[in-house]
Design a protein around this motif. Structure first.
Motif, PDB file in Angstrom:
ATOM      1  N   THR A  40      -2.643   9.803  10.171  1.00  0.00           N
ATOM      2  CA  THR A  40      -3.419   8.586   9.905  1.00  0.00           C
ATOM      3  C   THR A  40      -2.754   7.575   8.979  1.00  0.00           C
ATOM      4  O   THR A  40      -3.189   6.429   8.927  1.00  0.00           O
ATOM      5  CB  THR A  40      -4.770   8.961   9.285  1.00  0.00           C
ATOM      6  OG1 THR A  40      -4.528   9.636   8.045  1.00  0.00           O
ATOM      7  CG2 THR A  40      -5.594   9.813  10.229  1.00  0.00           C
ATOM      8  N   GLY A  41      -1.775   8.010   8.209  1.00  0.00           N
ATOM      9  CA  GLY A  41      -1.137   7.101   7.260  1.00  0.00           C
ATOM     10  C   GLY A  41      -1.809   7.056   5.904  1.00  0.00           C
ATOM     11  O   GLY A  41      -1.357   6.341   5.010  1.00  0.00           O
ATOM     12  N   TYR A  42      -2.910   7.783   5.738  1.00  0.00           N
ATOM     13  CA  TYR A  42      -3.538   7.846   4.415  1.00  0.00           C
ATOM     14  C   TYR A  42      -2.596   8.541   3.447  1.00  0.00           C
ATOM     15  O   TYR A  42      -1.857   9.452   3.839  1.00  0.00           O
ATOM     16  CB  TYR A  42      -4.848   8.656   4.448  1.00  0.00           C
ATOM     17  CG  TYR A  42      -6.024   7.930   5.053  1.00  0.00           C
ATOM     18  CD1 TYR A  42      -6.648   6.884   4.381  1.00  0.00           C
ATOM     19  CD2 TYR A  42      -6.527   8.303   6.296  1.00  0.00           C
ATOM     20  CE1 TYR A  42      -7.738   6.220   4.936  1.00  0.00           C
ATOM     21  CE2 TYR A  42      -7.614   7.651   6.865  1.00  0.00           C
ATOM     22  CZ  TYR A  42      -8.211   6.602   6.171  1.00  0.00           C
ATOM     23  OH  TYR A  42      -9.278   5.955   6.724  1.00  0.00           O
ATOM     24  N   THR A  59     -15.336   5.210  11.188  1.00  0.00           N
ATOM     25  CA  THR A  59     -14.843   4.408  10.060  1.00  0.00           C
ATOM     26  C   THR A  59     -13.572   5.016   9.489  1.00  0.00           C
ATOM     27  O   THR A  59     -12.640   4.295   9.130  1.00  0.00           O
ATOM     28  CB  THR A  59     -15.925   4.295   8.972  1.00  0.00           C
ATOM     29  OG1 THR A  59     -17.113   3.747   9.563  1.00  0.00           O
ATOM     30  CG2 THR A  59     -15.472   3.413   7.826  1.00  0.00           C
ATOM     31  N   PHE A  60     -13.517   6.346   9.419  1.00  0.00           N
ATOM     32  CA  PHE A  60     -12.327   7.029   8.919  1.00  0.00           C
ATOM     33  C   PHE A  60     -11.094   6.584   9.708  1.00  0.00           C
ATOM     34  O   PHE A  60     -10.072   6.222   9.125  1.00  0.00           O
ATOM     35  CB  PHE A  60     -12.510   8.545   9.024  1.00  0.00           C
ATOM     36  CG  PHE A  60     -11.251   9.322   8.760  1.00  0.00           C
ATOM     37  CD1 PHE A  60     -10.823   9.550   7.467  1.00  0.00           C
ATOM     38  CD2 PHE A  60     -10.502   9.836   9.807  1.00  0.00           C
ATOM     39  CE1 PHE A  60      -9.650  10.268   7.220  1.00  0.00           C
ATOM     40  CE2 PHE A  60      -9.332  10.549   9.577  1.00  0.00           C
ATOM     41  CZ  PHE A  60      -8.906  10.766   8.269  1.00  0.00           C
ATOM     42  N   PHE A  61     -11.177   6.595  11.021  1.00  0.00           N
ATOM     43  CA  PHE A  61     -10.027   6.186  11.836  1.00  0.00           C
ATOM     44  C   PHE A  61      -9.835   4.671  11.828  1.00  0.00           C
ATOM     45  O   PHE A  61      -8.698   4.192  11.868  1.00  0.00           O
ATOM     46  CB  PHE A  61     -10.148   6.718  13.259  1.00  0.00           C
ATOM     47  CG  PHE A  61      -9.726   8.153  13.386  1.00  0.00           C
ATOM     48  CD1 PHE A  61      -8.396   8.523  13.279  1.00  0.00           C
ATOM     49  CD2 PHE A  61     -10.664   9.150  13.580  1.00  0.00           C
ATOM     50  CE1 PHE A  61      -7.998   9.844  13.374  1.00  0.00           C
ATOM     51  CE2 PHE A  61     -10.283  10.485  13.673  1.00  0.00           C
ATOM     52  CZ  PHE A  61      -8.945  10.835  13.574  1.00  0.00           C
ATOM     53  N   ALA A  62     -10.919   3.894  11.760  1.00  0.00           N
ATOM     54  CA  ALA A  62     -10.800   2.433  11.726  1.00  0.00           C
ATOM     55  C   ALA A  62     -10.094   1.973  10.453  1.00  0.00           C
ATOM     56  O   ALA A  62      -9.346   0.990  10.465  1.00  0.00           O
ATOM     57  CB  ALA A  62     -12.177   1.780  11.826  1.00  0.00           C
ATOM     58  N   GLN A  63     -10.304   2.676   9.352  1.00  0.00           N
ATOM     59  CA  GLN A  63      -9.695   2.301   8.077  1.00  0.00           C
ATOM     60  C   GLN A  63      -8.342   2.981   7.853  1.00  0.00           C
ATOM     61  O   GLN A  63      -7.694   2.728   6.834  1.00  0.00           O
ATOM     62  CB  GLN A  63     -10.639   2.638   6.920  1.00  0.00           C
ATOM     63  CG  GLN A  63     -11.885   1.804   6.911  1.00  0.00           C
ATOM     64  CD  GLN A  63     -12.835   2.155   5.775  1.00  0.00           C
ATOM     65  OE1 GLN A  63     -12.643   3.118   5.043  1.00  0.00           O
ATOM     66  NE2 GLN A  63     -13.881   1.354   5.630  1.00  0.00           N
ATOM     67  N   ALA A  64      -7.926   3.811   8.784  1.00  0.00           N
ATOM     68  CA  ALA A  64      -6.635   4.492   8.643  1.00  0.00           C
ATOM     69  C   ALA A  64      -5.530   3.448   8.524  1.00  0.00           C
ATOM     70  O   ALA A  64      -5.474   2.515   9.326  1.00  0.00           O
ATOM     71  CB  ALA A  64      -6.382   5.408   9.828  1.00  0.00           C
ATOM     72  N   PRO A  65      -4.659   3.614   7.531  1.00  0.00           N
ATOM     73  CA  PRO A  65      -3.595   2.623   7.329  1.00  0.00           C
ATOM     74  C   PRO A  65      -2.728   2.408   8.571  1.00  0.00           C
ATOM     75  O   PRO A  65      -2.448   1.271   8.933  1.00  0.00           O
ATOM     76  CB  PRO A  65      -2.775   3.209   6.181  1.00  0.00           C
ATOM     77  CG  PRO A  65      -3.763   4.037   5.419  1.00  0.00           C
ATOM     78  CD  PRO A  65      -4.670   4.610   6.465  1.00  0.00           C
ATOM     79  N   ALA A  66      -2.297   3.484   9.222  1.00  0.00           N
ATOM     80  CA  ALA A  66      -1.467   3.335  10.423  1.00  0.00           C
ATOM     81  C   ALA A  66      -1.333   4.689  11.095  1.00  0.00           C
ATOM     82  O   ALA A  66      -0.875   5.641  10.475  1.00  0.00           O
ATOM     83  CB  ALA A  66      -0.084   2.800  10.061  1.00  0.00           C
ATOM     84  N   HIS A  68       0.432   7.418  13.127  1.00  0.00           N
ATOM     85  CA  HIS A  68       1.856   7.718  13.206  1.00  0.00           C
ATOM     86  C   HIS A  68       2.383   7.375  14.601  1.00  0.00           C
ATOM     87  O   HIS A  68       1.726   7.663  15.602  1.00  0.00           O
ATOM     88  CB  HIS A  68       2.103   9.192  12.903  1.00  0.00           C
ATOM     89  CG  HIS A  68       3.512   9.494  12.564  1.00  0.00           C
ATOM     90  ND1 HIS A  68       4.493   9.617  13.516  1.00  0.00           N
ATOM     91  CD2 HIS A  68       4.126   9.658  11.366  1.00  0.00           C
ATOM     92  CE1 HIS A  68       5.641   9.869  12.929  1.00  0.00           C
ATOM     93  NE2 HIS A  68       5.449   9.889  11.616  1.00  0.00           N
ATOM     94  N   PRO A  69       3.558   6.763  14.689  1.00  0.00           N
ATOM     95  CA  PRO A  69       4.096   6.408  16.014  1.00  0.00           C
ATOM     96  C   PRO A  69       4.334   7.620  16.918  1.00  0.00           C
ATOM     97  O   PRO A  69       4.300   7.488  18.136  1.00  0.00           O
ATOM     98  CB  PRO A  69       5.417   5.694  15.701  1.00  0.00           C
ATOM     99  CG  PRO A  69       5.614   5.744  14.238  1.00  0.00           C
ATOM    100  CD  PRO A  69       4.397   6.304  13.600  1.00  0.00           C
ATOM    101  N   LEU A  97      -6.159  14.922  16.187  1.00  0.00           N
ATOM    102  CA  LEU A  97      -6.332  15.597  14.901  1.00  0.00           C
ATOM    103  C   LEU A  97      -6.768  17.041  15.111  1.00  0.00           C
ATOM    104  O   LEU A  97      -6.251  17.959  14.456  1.00  0.00           O
ATOM    105  CB  LEU A  97      -7.333  14.838  14.027  1.00  0.00           C
ATOM    106  CG  LEU A  97      -7.583  15.409  12.633  1.00  0.00           C
ATOM    107  CD1 LEU A  97      -6.284  15.603  11.862  1.00  0.00           C
ATOM    108  CD2 LEU A  97      -8.542  14.516  11.871  1.00  0.00           C
ATOM    109  N   ASP A  98      -7.697  17.259  16.033  1.00  0.00           N
ATOM    110  CA  ASP A  98      -8.125  18.627  16.353  1.00  0.00           C
ATOM    111  C   ASP A  98      -6.936  19.482  16.792  1.00  0.00           C
ATOM    112  O   ASP A  98      -6.788  20.629  16.373  1.00  0.00           O
ATOM    113  CB  ASP A  98      -9.164  18.626  17.487  1.00  0.00           C
ATOM    114  CG  ASP A  98     -10.516  18.081  17.076  1.00  0.00           C
ATOM    115  OD1 ASP A  98     -10.772  17.937  15.864  1.00  0.00           O
ATOM    116  OD2 ASP A  98     -11.318  17.781  17.983  1.00  0.00           O
TER     117      ASP A  98
END
Length: 116
Positions: A40-42, A59-66, A68-69, A97-98
Protein backbone atom coordinates in the motif's frame (compact mmCIF):
# COMPACT_ATOMS: atom_id res chain seq x y z
CA UNK A 1 -25.10 -2.07 -8.09
CA UNK A 2 -24.79 -2.68 -4.36
CA UNK A 3 -21.34 -2.52 -2.78
CA UNK A 4 -19.86 -5.64 -1.26
CA UNK A 5 -20.13 -5.55 2.54
CA UNK A 6 -16.37 -6.07 2.99
CA UNK A 7 -15.85 -2.54 1.61
CA UNK A 8 -17.55 -1.02 4.66
CA UNK A 9 -15.89 -3.35 7.18
CA UNK A 10 -13.46 -1.55 9.44
CA UNK A 11 -9.79 -2.14 8.67
CA UNK A 12 -9.20 -2.34 12.43
CA UNK A 13 -11.50 -5.37 12.45
CA UNK A 14 -9.65 -7.16 9.64
CA UNK A 15 -6.08 -6.32 10.63
CA UNK A 16 -6.02 -8.49 13.80
CA UNK A 17 -7.27 -11.43 11.74
CA UNK A 18 -4.31 -11.07 9.38
CA UNK A 19 -1.94 -10.94 12.35
CA UNK A 20 -3.56 -13.97 14.04
CA UNK A 21 -3.38 -16.00 10.85
CA UNK A 22 0.32 -15.25 10.46
CA UNK A 23 1.14 -15.81 14.14
CA UNK A 24 -0.58 -19.19 14.17
CA UNK A 25 1.97 -20.24 11.55
CA UNK A 26 4.99 -18.83 13.39
CA UNK A 27 5.21 -15.48 11.62
CA UNK A 28 5.15 -12.08 13.33
CA UNK A 29 3.04 -8.93 13.37
CA UNK A 30 6.08 -7.05 12.07
CA UNK A 31 6.11 -9.29 8.99
CA UNK A 32 2.39 -8.68 8.43
CA UNK A 33 3.00 -4.93 8.74
CA UNK A 34 5.90 -5.14 6.28
CA UNK A 35 3.71 -6.91 3.72
CA UNK A 36 0.87 -4.40 4.13
CA UNK A 37 3.25 -1.44 3.89
CA UNK A 38 4.93 -2.91 0.82
CA UNK A 39 1.60 -3.31 -0.98
CA UNK A 40 0.00 0.00 0.00
CA UNK A 41 2.89 2.42 0.46
CA UNK A 42 1.97 3.22 4.06
CA UNK A 43 4.83 3.70 6.48
CA UNK A 44 4.60 2.17 9.95
CA UNK A 45 3.07 5.33 11.46
CA UNK A 46 0.52 5.60 8.66
CA UNK A 47 -0.47 1.96 9.05
CA UNK A 48 -0.87 2.39 12.81
CA UNK A 49 -3.03 5.47 12.20
CA UNK A 50 -5.27 3.46 9.85
CA UNK A 51 -5.65 0.66 12.40
CA UNK A 52 -6.50 3.10 15.18
CA UNK A 53 -8.51 5.55 13.06
CA UNK A 54 -11.57 3.41 12.48
CA UNK A 55 -11.54 3.70 8.69
CA UNK A 56 -13.27 1.08 6.60
CA UNK A 57 -11.35 -1.06 4.13
CA UNK A 58 -12.48 1.12 1.20
CA UNK A 59 -11.03 4.24 2.88
CA UNK A 60 -7.90 2.32 3.87
CA UNK A 61 -7.11 1.58 0.22
CA UNK A 62 -8.35 4.98 -1.03
CA UNK A 63 -5.92 6.74 1.32
CA UNK A 64 -3.04 4.38 0.55
CA UNK A 65 -0.06 6.48 -0.54
CA UNK A 66 0.74 4.29 -3.57
CA UNK A 67 0.05 0.70 -4.49
CA UNK A 68 3.32 -1.06 -5.23
CA UNK A 69 4.02 -1.34 -8.98
CA UNK A 70 4.72 -5.07 -8.56
CA UNK A 71 1.23 -5.66 -7.13
CA UNK A 72 0.23 -6.83 -10.61
CA UNK A 73 2.59 -9.78 -10.11
CA UNK A 74 0.40 -11.12 -7.31
CA UNK A 75 -1.34 -14.10 -8.86
CA UNK A 76 -3.02 -17.23 -7.64
CA UNK A 77 -6.13 -18.35 -5.84
CA UNK A 78 -7.34 -17.04 -2.51
CA UNK A 79 -10.72 -17.99 -1.06
CA UNK A 80 -11.47 -19.87 -4.28
CA UNK A 81 -11.03 -16.75 -6.41
CA UNK A 82 -8.20 -16.16 -8.89
CA UNK A 83 -6.72 -12.82 -7.80
CA UNK A 84 -5.68 -11.61 -11.25
CA UNK A 85 -9.20 -12.18 -12.64
CA UNK A 86 -11.05 -10.02 -10.10
CA UNK A 87 -12.59 -7.16 -12.07
CA UNK A 88 -13.48 -4.68 -9.31
CA UNK A 89 -10.28 -2.71 -8.58
CA UNK A 90 -10.98 -2.42 -4.84
CA UNK A 91 -11.83 -6.10 -4.49
CA UNK A 92 -8.66 -6.98 -6.40
CA UNK A 93 -6.60 -4.95 -3.89
CA UNK A 94 -8.29 -6.74 -1.01
CA UNK A 95 -7.62 -10.13 -2.61
CA UNK A 96 -4.01 -9.16 -3.27
CA UNK A 97 -3.54 -8.36 0.40
CA UNK A 98 -5.27 -11.62 1.36
CA UNK A 99 -2.93 -13.52 -0.96
CA UNK A 100 0.18 -11.91 0.53
CA UNK A 101 -0.91 -12.78 4.06
CA UNK A 102 -1.71 -16.34 2.92
CA UNK A 103 1.77 -16.66 1.44
CA UNK A 104 3.28 -15.34 4.67
CA UNK A 105 1.31 -17.86 6.71
CA UNK A 106 2.38 -20.66 4.37
CA UNK A 107 6.01 -19.94 5.18
CA UNK A 108 7.18 -18.39 1.93
CA UNK A 109 10.27 -16.24 2.08
CA UNK A 110 9.80 -12.51 2.38
CA UNK A 111 11.67 -11.94 -0.91
CA UNK A 112 9.20 -14.20 -2.68
CA UNK A 113 6.18 -12.57 -1.03
CA UNK A 114 7.40 -9.07 -1.90
CA UNK A 115 7.99 -10.12 -5.52
CA UNK A 116 11.71 -9.32 -5.48
Amino acid sequence: MQKHRIFSTGFARIYPMYVQKAERKGRTQEEVDRVICWLTGYDQAGLRQQVEGGNDIETFFAQAPAMHPNAALIKGVVCGVRVEEVEDPLMRKIRQLDKLVDELAKGKSMDSILRQ
